[in-house]
Design a protein around this motif. Structure first.
Motif, PDB file in Angstrom:
ATOM      1  N   PHE A  28      45.217  48.133  42.866  1.00 43.47           N
ATOM      2  CA  PHE A  28      45.778  46.962  42.201  1.00 43.47           C
ATOM      3  C   PHE A  28      46.126  47.212  40.729  1.00 43.47           C
ATOM      4  O   PHE A  28      46.552  46.294  40.032  1.00 43.47           O
ATOM      5  CB  PHE A  28      44.803  45.786  42.310  1.00 43.47           C
ATOM      6  CG  PHE A  28      44.624  45.274  43.714  1.00 43.47           C
ATOM      7  CD1 PHE A  28      45.600  44.498  44.313  1.00 43.47           C
ATOM      8  CD2 PHE A  28      43.486  45.590  44.436  1.00 43.47           C
ATOM      9  CE1 PHE A  28      45.443  44.023  45.612  1.00 43.47           C
ATOM     10  CE2 PHE A  28      43.311  45.118  45.736  1.00 43.47           C
ATOM     11  CZ  PHE A  28      44.299  44.339  46.336  1.00 43.47           C
ATOM     12  N   GLY A  29      45.931  48.461  40.252  1.00 43.27           N
ATOM     13  CA  GLY A  29      46.263  48.781  38.878  1.00 43.27           C
ATOM     14  C   GLY A  29      45.467  47.970  37.872  1.00 43.27           C
ATOM     15  O   GLY A  29      46.029  47.453  36.895  1.00 43.27           O
ATOM     16  N   LEU A  30      44.163  47.872  38.074  1.00 36.51           N
ATOM     17  CA  LEU A  30      43.323  47.000  37.253  1.00 36.51           C
ATOM     18  C   LEU A  30      42.962  47.666  35.935  1.00 36.51           C
ATOM     19  O   LEU A  30      42.624  48.854  35.897  1.00 36.51           O
ATOM     20  CB  LEU A  30      42.035  46.658  38.009  1.00 36.51           C
ATOM     21  CG  LEU A  30      42.203  45.979  39.382  1.00 36.51           C
ATOM     22  CD1 LEU A  30      40.844  45.781  40.029  1.00 36.51           C
ATOM     23  CD2 LEU A  30      42.923  44.643  39.240  1.00 36.51           C
ATOM     24  N   ASP A  31      43.026  46.906  34.853  1.00 30.93           N
ATOM     25  CA  ASP A  31      42.460  47.380  33.586  1.00 30.93           C
ATOM     26  C   ASP A  31      41.040  46.835  33.469  1.00 30.93           C
ATOM     27  O   ASP A  31      40.529  46.166  34.376  1.00 30.93           O
ATOM     28  CB  ASP A  31      43.325  46.947  32.398  1.00 30.93           C
ATOM     29  CG  ASP A  31      43.508  45.430  32.306  1.00 30.93           C
ATOM     30  OD1 ASP A  31      42.714  44.690  32.944  1.00 30.93           O
ATOM     31  OD2 ASP A  31      44.428  44.987  31.596  1.00 30.93           O
ATOM     32  N   HIS A  32      40.359  47.115  32.347  1.00 31.36           N
ATOM     33  CA  HIS A  32      38.968  46.706  32.199  1.00 31.36           C
ATOM     34  C   HIS A  32      38.819  45.188  32.243  1.00 31.36           C
ATOM     35  O   HIS A  32      37.861  44.661  32.825  1.00 31.36           O
ATOM     36  CB  HIS A  32      38.395  47.249  30.882  1.00 31.36           C
ATOM     37  CG  HIS A  32      38.293  48.743  30.866  1.00 31.36           C
ATOM     38  ND1 HIS A  32      38.185  49.474  29.719  1.00 31.36           N
ATOM     39  CD2 HIS A  32      38.301  49.655  31.876  1.00 31.36           C
ATOM     40  CE1 HIS A  32      38.110  50.761  30.002  1.00 31.36           C
ATOM     41  NE2 HIS A  32      38.181  50.893  31.310  1.00 31.36           N
ATOM     42  N   ASP A  33      39.743  44.471  31.604  1.00 31.81           N
ATOM     43  CA  ASP A  33      39.671  43.013  31.609  1.00 31.81           C
ATOM     44  C   ASP A  33      39.770  42.464  33.025  1.00 31.81           C
ATOM     45  O   ASP A  33      38.979  41.611  33.439  1.00 31.81           O
ATOM     46  CB  ASP A  33      40.803  42.426  30.761  1.00 31.81           C
ATOM     47  CG  ASP A  33      40.514  42.520  29.274  1.00 31.81           C
ATOM     48  OD1 ASP A  33      39.332  42.496  28.913  1.00 31.81           O
ATOM     49  OD2 ASP A  33      41.475  42.625  28.490  1.00 31.81           O
ATOM     50  N   ALA A  34      40.758  42.942  33.773  1.00 29.71           N
ATOM     51  CA  ALA A  34      40.978  42.423  35.121  1.00 29.71           C
ATOM     52  C   ALA A  34      39.804  42.746  36.039  1.00 29.71           C
ATOM     53  O   ALA A  34      39.366  41.898  36.829  1.00 29.71           O
ATOM     54  CB  ALA A  34      42.273  42.998  35.694  1.00 29.71           C
ATOM     55  N   LEU A  35      39.294  43.979  35.937  1.00 27.57           N
ATOM     56  CA  LEU A  35      38.157  44.341  36.770  1.00 27.57           C
ATOM     57  C   LEU A  35      36.943  43.493  36.410  1.00 27.57           C
ATOM     58  O   LEU A  35      36.199  43.027  37.289  1.00 27.57           O
ATOM     59  CB  LEU A  35      37.826  45.829  36.607  1.00 27.57           C
ATOM     60  CG  LEU A  35      36.635  46.341  37.425  1.00 27.57           C
ATOM     61  CD1 LEU A  35      36.819  46.070  38.911  1.00 27.57           C
ATOM     62  CD2 LEU A  35      36.413  47.832  37.178  1.00 27.57           C
ATOM     63  N   GLY A  36      36.716  43.268  35.115  1.00 28.29           N
ATOM     64  CA  GLY A  36      35.596  42.432  34.704  1.00 28.29           C
ATOM     65  C   GLY A  36      35.702  41.025  35.262  1.00 28.29           C
ATOM     66  O   GLY A  36      34.710  40.445  35.715  1.00 28.29           O
ATOM     67  N   LEU A  37      36.908  40.455  35.268  1.00 28.62           N
ATOM     68  CA  LEU A  37      37.090  39.104  35.808  1.00 28.62           C
ATOM     69  C   LEU A  37      36.884  39.066  37.313  1.00 28.62           C
ATOM     70  O   LEU A  37      36.312  38.113  37.854  1.00 28.62           O
ATOM     71  CB  LEU A  37      38.488  38.592  35.449  1.00 28.62           C
ATOM     72  CG  LEU A  37      38.715  38.259  33.973  1.00 28.62           C
ATOM     73  CD1 LEU A  37      40.175  37.902  33.729  1.00 28.62           C
ATOM     74  CD2 LEU A  37      37.787  37.128  33.515  1.00 28.62           C
ATOM     75  N   LEU A  38      37.331  40.112  38.012  1.00 25.28           N
ATOM     76  CA  LEU A  38      37.100  40.159  39.458  1.00 25.28           C
ATOM     77  C   LEU A  38      35.614  40.250  39.777  1.00 25.28           C
ATOM     78  O   LEU A  38      35.118  39.602  40.704  1.00 25.28           O
ATOM     79  CB  LEU A  38      37.848  41.343  40.066  1.00 25.28           C
ATOM     80  CG  LEU A  38      39.342  41.164  40.321  1.00 25.28           C
ATOM     81  CD1 LEU A  38      39.941  42.444  40.868  1.00 25.28           C
ATOM     82  CD2 LEU A  38      39.602  40.009  41.282  1.00 25.28           C
ATOM     83  N   LEU A  39      34.900  41.068  39.002  1.00 26.07           N
ATOM     84  CA  LEU A  39      33.462  41.180  39.221  1.00 26.07           C
ATOM     85  C   LEU A  39      32.760  39.867  38.888  1.00 26.07           C
ATOM     86  O   LEU A  39      31.708  39.545  39.459  1.00 26.07           O
ATOM     87  CB  LEU A  39      32.891  42.315  38.366  1.00 26.07           C
ATOM     88  CG  LEU A  39      33.409  43.715  38.725  1.00 26.07           C
ATOM     89  CD1 LEU A  39      32.850  44.760  37.764  1.00 26.07           C
ATOM     90  CD2 LEU A  39      33.068  44.068  40.164  1.00 26.07           C
ATOM     91  N   LEU A  40      33.342  39.088  37.974  1.00 25.26           N
ATOM     92  CA  LEU A  40      32.795  37.780  37.663  1.00 25.26           C
ATOM     93  C   LEU A  40      32.899  36.844  38.866  1.00 25.26           C
ATOM     94  O   LEU A  40      32.069  35.948  39.030  1.00 25.26           O
ATOM     95  CB  LEU A  40      33.516  37.182  36.458  1.00 25.26           C
ATOM     96  CG  LEU A  40      32.908  35.934  35.828  1.00 25.26           C
ATOM     97  CD1 LEU A  40      31.488  36.216  35.345  1.00 25.26           C
ATOM     98  CD2 LEU A  40      33.772  35.441  34.676  1.00 25.26           C
TER      99      LEU A  40
END
Length: 360
Positions: free
Chosen positions: A20-32
């Motif tokens: 999905f081409g995730l950056d740190h922000d996006a991955l952090g929100l998904l883990l949230l």
């Protein structure tokens, strides 16, 4: 079973990042999303466990957990992956609360400390799940989850046929927070949980991005961490009986501070992997000690006390990853890992809270 499924997810996070081409922000929100699902499920699972019994609830939740895991690689977009992760977090969190409630019933019935050994089984399986990523690296995620997860879930569900009468209760609120001395116990569990969750979800990404490792080598950090947790948990009951919970908590915190510092400062695997080992040795007995201390509480009924500490502790496991993601996005992944050493200092400072309550 629960640990293995969590380890499978941890091993393949880099595959989701790449897909999905995730950056740190996006991955952090998904883990949230995982954290949000678990936090919603904790009090509901605790109440359901009191009413229908921890054993029965555990049996009912196993099929739900494996189905939510298998759904993750089927999601075609981030908009569908986010709610799927919420459901996965809810199923994982509810199962965790139910099975820990069952474990404390067995410990009380046996009249001796055995909870650390149960947590060793979780760590052993989560490490095996993470290590399986070495075999399936680069392959289809769904195939990986199905080949390893389905037999484990089927075996776990079949084994829950064992005869056991759980405690039942209709008393108490639907949601309970720690009271009295359990507040500090909950903070210690929270500090340990933040570190454990961060390693589970970020160690593979950290090794790839900060230490320039391949996807095949990326699961080694969590595998080493989990193996160390297994080792100390297998010995944990005897160590606690010999040195006492306060001394064990203080020493564990010191190991955790050292390990997290090594990981954050390591230039390569030569120091990072020993750091993960020390960090795992430091955090291994904290959760079993916290649950045992909660079960002995005099300020709350045992069931409510366990659920309250679990809400803080396991909430920390799932809040930790998005917290590290936010810190990494604002600074760097190394700074995010250094934050784990600061959290470990809390364990050292608050170790006295793990002492058994005075006799009435």
């Amino acid at each position: 079973m629960n640990g293995l499924l969590f380890g499978l997810w941890a091993a393949r996070i880099p595959a989701f990042v790449e897909r999905f081409g995730l950056d740190h922000d996006a991955l952090g929100l998904l883990l949230l999303c995982i954290a949000g699902g678990a936090i919603v499920a904790f009090p509901l699972a605790g109440r359901a466990s009191d009413r229908m019994g921890a054993k029965r609830l555990t049996r009912l939740l196993i099929p739900v957990q494996i189905c939510t895991l298998l759904a993750l690689p089927l999601m075609p977009s981030l908009w569908l992956l986010a709610p799927a992760l919420f459901l996965f977090g809810a199923a994982y969190g509810a199962t965790d609360v139910a099975m820990n409630g069952w474990a404390t019933e067995i410990e009380r019935a046996g009249g001796r400390p055995i909870l650390s050994s149960f947590h060793a089984a979780w760590s052993l399986a989560s490490g095996a799940g993470a290590a399986s990523g070495l075999v399936f690296a680069g392959g289809p995620v769904l195939l990986h989850f199905a080949v390893i997860g389905l037999p484990a879930a089927a075996l776990g569900w079949w084994l829950t046929r064992v005869p056991w009468q759980s405690d039942l209760s209709d008393d108490g609120p639907a949601f309970a927070l720690p009271k009295g001395g359990l507040v500090t116990v909950g903070i210690v569990a929270l500090a340990a949980a933040l570190g454990e969750g961060a390693v589970a979800d970020w160690s593979a990404v950290y090794l790839i991005e900060a230490l320039s490792q391949t996807e095949r080598a990326a699961p080694l950090g969590y595998a080493c961490f989990a193996a160390a947790m297994v080792t100390v948990r297998l010995a944990g009951d005897g160590l606690v009986a010999r040195f006492g919970p306060t001394a064990m908590t203080r020493a564990s915190g010191a190991f955790a501070v050292t390990g997290a510092s090594l990981v954050a400062l390591a230039p390569g695997l030569g120091l990072a992997l020993p750091g993960f080992v020390l960090f795992g040795l430091g955090l291994g007995v904290i959760f079993p000690l916290a649950f045992s201390r909660a079960a002995a509480s005099r300020s709350m009924p045992a069931g409510q006390a366990i659920a309250a500490v679990a809400t803080l502790g396991y909430g920390g496991i799932l809040i930790g990853p998005p917290l590290i993601g936010l810190v990494a996005a604002a600074t760097s992944l190394r700074i995010g890992m250094a934050l784990l050493a600061v959290l470990a200092l809390l364990i050292v400072a608050l170790a006295r809270a793990m002492a058994p309550p005075p006799a009435p």
